[in-house]
Design an enzyme around this catalytic site. Structure first.
Site, short mmCIF file in Angstrom:
data_model
loop_
_atom_site.label_atom_id
_atom_site.label_comp_id
_atom_site.label_asym_id
_atom_site.label_seq_id
_atom_site.Cartn_x
_atom_site.Cartn_y
_atom_site.Cartn_z
CB CYS A 95 -6.09 -12.36 -2.07
SG CYS A 95 -7.16 -11.54 -3.27
CB CYS B 10 -9.39 -9.63 -11.72
SG CYS B 10 -9.94 -8.74 -10.26
CE LYS C 92 -3.81 0.23 -0.12
NZ LYS C 92 -4.63 0.18 -1.38
#
Lengths: 393, 146
Positions: free
Chosen positions: A208, A84, A16
């Site tokens: 995840c 995705c 992040k």
């Protein structure tokens, strides 16, 4: 159609990054890929870029923003979204551009900066966007969809909570050894089984996270570029599939599914993988390394079956016998998977290809699969999106 | 059969998804008479390839079906999901209706630990919250037939 090779790859480590914007994250991966390939920026003849759906106008024009950073050259820059499987679409377009002779050298870029927490609906119109319905009427975050399918597997095939936990254990062992992974802790079965139940039977460590990250591949059919590359990797096939009528999977954002199956489960992934097998003449039995989309432990099991690595209901057997580990029939996710990286929608498909290529190029360090000759990257995107890429050396 | 869009102070959070009838709460669907497919919601058509798509009729699904699969969600769903208070853990499942379509929904008023696949379920309403006008804002849900 002519042969197309990966001549360079790049990654930004995943995590992040609140102090950076997506261009800065993408820049690192692009620069690494250029250096790896030996190509100059001005030699790139097309850029196919995965978009960031949470990045506003800039995110939807990610390719132009990245091109601007390195210098605008007037080449085609196309931005694409397939959930995705976005990176699969970018890669496939770059491949087709070269294979057809339109360009000799092209780049596929995927970079994403994901919002924190859940990815909720992006519009308010249920008539147009059925995502609105599941967030307003039924309270179904994505993992619920996987749990619903996972429950059926438990009932039908006898998968167990220990199987789901063991998948996390295996993936964490690989992730711990991958310098670009976000999560590097090795877990025990007990630790995973003691993690919070999110949606029965899936636990926190079996699902995840969402991450920021970037991955880039440079493709070429130019003999000089291929020769100059440090271990070029041939793209034996790169395909995309959409869903087929009668697919019984409860697909993310949908609130209904046919009761009677008239197509395989995850038919978009079934389709993409079968197209790739047909085009390449390579089958699951030939694959040394498989990077599959482990959004949850359920995916790990289901994708082994969907892609034909074992028969229906046999995935837990492969897992328990060690057939997916080092020394097994096919080494699954030696990258550490999404389990260790998290998913970054626009980037993850290209990231899988970079990791698969690293195995073929002998660059995987402690995670290196010996004598790796064939690797496959398989993606899974919501609403019926999937891509398969088969690589060889 | 009497079909109503509201029921005794209850209104749906979003329209055209379910109805109250004198034969219980019913999921609103549409059937394509050309390709045999049922849609949910009724306005999201997903035809069989090459279907002429000319004979689509709005229908109500049966009130009862079988539990196809379920999960127990242990964390409250973030907004725009909205209920009076945190309802976690809550049940979610797919119910297979005799028409040949599975529909997802909350599972309420049921012992969640006692659920088993294949058991008979019925469609009910579930009040999520009270709005500013004092209406009970509802969604469809399922519970085990006792």
């Amino acid at each position: 159609m002519r042969d197309v090779y990966i001549v360079g790859t790049g990654e930004h480590p995943w995590g992040k990054f609140t102090d950076r914007n997506f261009v800065q994250v993408g820049e690192v991966a692009v620069a690494e890929a250029l250096k790896d390939s030996g190509a100059r920026w001005s030699e790139i003849q097309a850029i196919m870029s995965g978009i960031l759906i949470y990045g506003g106008n800039a995110g939807h024009l990610s390719g132009q923003y990245i091109e601007g950073m390195f210098g605008e050259t007037g080449i085609p820059v196309v931005n694409v979204y397939n959930a995705c499987a976005t990176g699969s679409a970018a890669l496939r377009m770059a491949y087709n551009s070269i294979a057809s002779g339109e360009t000799d050298t092209a780049m596929a870029v995927g970079v994403d900066m994901m919002p924190k927490g859940f990815l909720t609906a992006k519009s308010d119109d249920p008539k147009q966007d059925r995502d609105v319905l599941r967030w307003r009427m039924t309270g179904m975050p994505n993992p619920v969809y996987w749990a619903l399918e996972c429950r059926k597997r438990f009932e039908k095939y006898g998968d167990t909570p220990e199987d789901l936990a063991d998948i996390k254990v295996l993936l964490s062992q690989f992730g711990a050894k991958n310098p670009n992974a976000r999560y590097k802790k090795e877990y025990t079965r007990e630790e995973v089984l003691n993690s919070k139940m999110v949606c029965d039977p899936l636990r926190l460590y079996e699902i995840c996270a969402v991450s920021d990250g970037a991955a880039v591949v440079i493709l070429s059919a130019d003999p000089k570029k291929i020769q100059a590359a440090n271990k070029p990797v041939k793209i034996a096939a790169t395909t995309m599939g959409s869903a087929m009528y009668g697919d019984p999977t409860i697909r993310i954002s949908a609130l209904s599914a046919p009761a009677k199956a008239e197509a395989p489960m995850l038919s978009e992934s079934y389709s993409a993988s079968r197209q790739a097998y047909e085009k390449s003449g390579i089958g699951p039995e030939d694959v040394d390394v498989l990077e599959l989309p482990d959004n949850s432990s359920w995916h790990y099991l289901q994708y082994l079956e969907t892609c034909g690595f074992c028969g229906e209901g046999e995935a837990h057997k492969m897992l328990r016998e060690g057939q997916t580990q080092m020394g097994g029939k096919v080494v699954v996710n030696p990258s550490g998977g999404f389990s260790s990286f998290g998913e970054a929608i626009g980037a993850q498909a290209i990231w899988q290809v970079v990791e698969a290529a690293d195995q073929l190029r002998g660059r995987a360090g402690e995670r290196q699969v010996p004598d790796c000759k064939v690797a496959m990257a398989q993606t899974y995107g919501l609403m019926g999106n999937s891509g398969t890429t088969i690589l060889t050396v | 059969m009497e079909v109503m869009d509201t029921m005794e102070g209850k209104i749906p959070r979003l329209p055209e998804l379910f109805s109250w009838t004198d034969e219980g709460v019913r999921i609103r669907s549409a059937k394509c008479h050309d390709c045999g497919t049922y849609f949910f919601p009724e306005y999201h058509a997903q035809h069989r390839p090459d279907c002429p798509r000319e004979n689509v009729e709005k229908v109500l699904l049966s009130n009862k079906g079988k539990l196809n699969t379920y999960t127990i969600q242990h964390f409250m769903c973030p907004p725009p999901f909205k209920t009076d208070g945190d309802i976690a853990p809550y049940g979610l499942g797919l119910v297979e209706f005799p028409e040949g379509i599975c529909v997802a929904g909350l599972i309420v008023e049921t012992d969640l630990d006692a659920l088993s696949l294949g058991q008979e379920m019925e469609t009910i309403d579930y009040v999520m919250y009270k709005d500013e006008d004092g209406n009970d804002v509802a969604t469809w849900a399922f519970r085990a037939v006792k």
